[in-house]
Enzyme design. Structure first.
Site, short mmCIF file in Angstrom:
data_model
loop_
_atom_site.label_atom_id
_atom_site.label_comp_id
_atom_site.label_asym_id
_atom_site.label_seq_id
_atom_site.Cartn_x
_atom_site.Cartn_y
_atom_site.Cartn_z
NE ARG A 1 -1.90 1.90 3.47
CZ ARG A 1 -1.82 1.62 5.03
NH1 ARG A 1 -2.68 0.65 5.41
NH2 ARG A 1 -0.99 2.33 5.57
CG HIS B 1 -6.82 3.49 6.58
ND1 HIS B 1 -7.12 2.36 6.24
CD2 HIS B 1 -7.94 4.30 6.90
CE1 HIS B 1 -8.52 2.11 6.32
NE2 HIS B 1 -9.14 3.36 6.70
CE1 TYR C 1 1.17 3.15 8.58
CE2 TYR C 1 0.50 5.09 9.62
CZ TYR C 1 0.32 4.04 8.58
OH TYR C 1 -0.75 3.88 7.68
#
Length: 424
Positions: free
Chosen positions: A308, A312, A320
Site C-alpha cells: 500500500r 490508510h 510509521y
C-alpha cells in the site's frame, strides 16, 4: 562391567500408533511470483518514541512481468488503459480533496491498480463483484465512469447514491451486478456467497468476486463466509490483498503465517499466491478461479502480495512505514512495469500509440472532472427520497430464473444441495 539392557518399548493395547509417513497429508499452494521478498519488521522504542525498523534485501531488481496464458495483445492493452485511468482518477480526486470539493476522505489504491483492474477484467457480464475502498479500478472495469466516482466523493445529486453517501459506498445490482462496499470488513464475503447461492437456486453457477485486506481477513465473518462458500461449493473468488499494512499495523504483527493463501487449506479449497503488481499473474489466477466457479467447483482464495503506497486514507501520512519499503515497492510500480512490458518487451504498443492512449485517458478525465465539479448538490427536500420503500416502489425479480422444486427430487441430487431446482 555388565552392559545395561536397552529398555524395550511396547505399545499398550488400544494406544494410538504414529501415522506412517506414507499416510500423512501434504498440501501445495501454487506461488506464481517471480520474486519472493522476505522482510522482517520489528517495533523499536527510542525514549518516548516508538517506530518500526525493517531488515531485508532492498537492492534486488524488479522482476519481469510473467507472460499470461490467456490474454491476447488487445486485452493486455485494455487492462493497461484501465490501470492508467484508475491511477489518474485518484490523482484527480486528491486534487479535488485539496480544493475542498470532496465530502469526507479519499482512499487510495496507489500500487494496487493491477490487482483491482486485472481481477475484475476476468469477470463475465453475468458474474458479480463486491469491491472494497481501494478497488476503484474494478468499478471502472465494471462500467462506472470516473464522473460517477468523482460525483460520489463530492456528494453530488448526480452521484450513484444521489448525494446520500460519499466515498465508495455505492453499487448497482440492476445492470452492473456490483454490490456496494460494506465498511465492516469481511461482511462482503458472506453477502457475495449469498449471491452465488441465489444464482445456484435459480439454476446457474456464476463467479462472484470480492476482496479483503491482510488485516480484515482476521475477522470472524471472513472465516464464516468463506467456510459457508466452501461447504456449499459456491463460486466465490476471494482476493486477499496483502498490502503489508492494516492501517498502521504491519503484517508481521498481525498473523504468524507468512502466506495467507495457506489458510485455504483449512477450508479444503484451492489457494494461490500471485504478485499483486503483475497484471498478468492477477488475471490468470482470477480467470482460472472464475472458470472453476462457473463449473460449480467452489471457491478459490487468491493472495495478491503488494504494498500500500499511501496511508490508510488521505488524512494518514503513513509516517510509521519505514522509507526503505516505499523505495523498494516504488521500483515495482505496476503501471510502469506493465507499460515497459507492452512497449519494449512485447512491442504490442508503439510509443506513438502509447502517447495517444495516455492523451485519451487525460481528456476523458478532464471532461468527467469538469462535469462532476459543475454538477449540482442535491436539493434538501430530496433527502428522504429513496430511503424507504413505500407502496411497492420496486419489484424484486429473479435474475437468472425462478427457483422451483422437482417433485420427489429432494435428497437425490449432489450433496451440496438440499433440493434440486429447475427453471419454471
Amino acid at each position: 562391567m555388565a552392559k545395561k539392557k536397552r529398555k524395550q518399548i511396547t505399545s499398550k493395547p488400544g494406544a494410538r500408533r504414529p501415522t506412517p509417513l506414507a499416510d500423512q497429508r501434504t498440501y501445495t499452494i501454487p506461488d506464481y511470483r517471480l520474486e519472493k521478498p522476505r522482510f522482517a519488521i520489528r517495533q523499536v522504542r527510542k525514549g518516548e518514541r516508538v517506530s518500526y525498523e525493517v531488515t531485508g534485501d532492498f537492492n534486488a531488481p524488479a522482476p519481469p512481468i510473467r507472460e499470461s496464458k490467456y490474454l491476447n495483445p488487445k486485452q493486455h492493452v485494455e487492462i493497461y488503459r484501465w490501470m492508467l485511468l484508475n491511477r489518474k482518477m485518484e490523482i484527480a480526486l486528491e486534487n479535488l480533496y485539496k480544493q475542498g470539493k470532496v465530502v469526507g476522505g479519499v482512499y487510495f489504491g496507489l500500487g494496487q491498480e493491477a490487482c483491482s483492474c486485472a481481477s475484475a477484467y476476468a469477470l463475465n457480464e453475468e458474474d458479480w463483484l463486491g469491491p472494497l475502498i481501494r478497488n476503484q479500478g474494478s468499478l471502472l472495469v465494471r462500467g462506472f465512469s470516473p464522473r460517477d466516482i468523482m460525483m460520489q466523493y463530492m456528494a453530488k445529486a448526480g452521484s450513484p447514491t444521489k448525494g446520500r453517501d460519499a466515498s465508495s459506498h455505492f453499487g448497482d445490482i440492476q445492470d452492473r451486478n456490483v454490490v456496494s462496499p460494506i465498511s465492516t470488513l469481511g461482511d462482503l464475503i458472506p453477502v457475495l456467497a449469498g449471491v452465488a447461492l441465489g444464482a445456484r437456486l435459480q439454476g446457474r453457477d456464476i463467479a462472484v468476486m470480492t476482496y479483503i485486506g491482510d488485516g480484515g481477513q482476521s475477522t470472524g465473518v471472513t472465516y464464516e463466509g468463506l467456510n459457508f462458500a466452501a461447504v456449499q461449493d459456491l463460486g466465490l473468488v476471494l482476493f486477499v490483498e496483502n498490502n503489508l499494512w492494516a492501517y498502521s499495523t504491519p503484517a508481521d504483527m498481525q498473523f504468524r503465517v507468512k502466506d495467507l493463501a495457506e489458510r485455504a487449506i483449512a477450508y479444503g479449497i484451492p489457494g494461490v499466491i500471485v504478485d499483486g503488481t503483475d497484471a498478468c499473474q492477477v488475471y490468470d489466477a482470477a480467470y482460472e478461479a472464475c472458470e472453476r466457479a462457473r463449473r460449480g467447483q467452489g471457491p478459490t482464495l487468491i493472495e495478491a502480495k503488494m504494498m500500500r503506497m499511501k496511508g490508510h486514507a488521505i488524512h494518514d501520512a503513513a509516517a510509521y512505514v519505514p522509507k526503505q519499503l516505499f523505495e523498494y515497492w516504488r521500483k515495482r510500480d505496476p503501471i510502469t512495469r506493465f507499460e515497459n512490458y507492452l512497449l519494449n518487451v512485447k512491442k504490442w504498443l508503439s510509443p506513438t500509440e502509447n502517447r495517444a492512449l495516455i492523451s485519451g485517458v487525460d481528456q476523458q478525465l478532464e471532461t468527467d472532472r469538469e462535469f462532476a465539479v459543475a454538477s449540482p448538490m442535491p436539493e434538501p427536500e430530496s433527502a428522504a427520497g429513496g430511503v424507504y420503500c413505500e407502496n411497492g416502489c420496486h419489484e424484486v425479480k429473479p435474475k437468472y430464473g425462478t427457483p422451483g422444486v422437482k417433485a420427489g427430487s429432494a435428497g437425490t441430487g449432489p450433496k451440496r444441495a438440499e433440493v434440486a431446482v429447475h427453471l419454471k
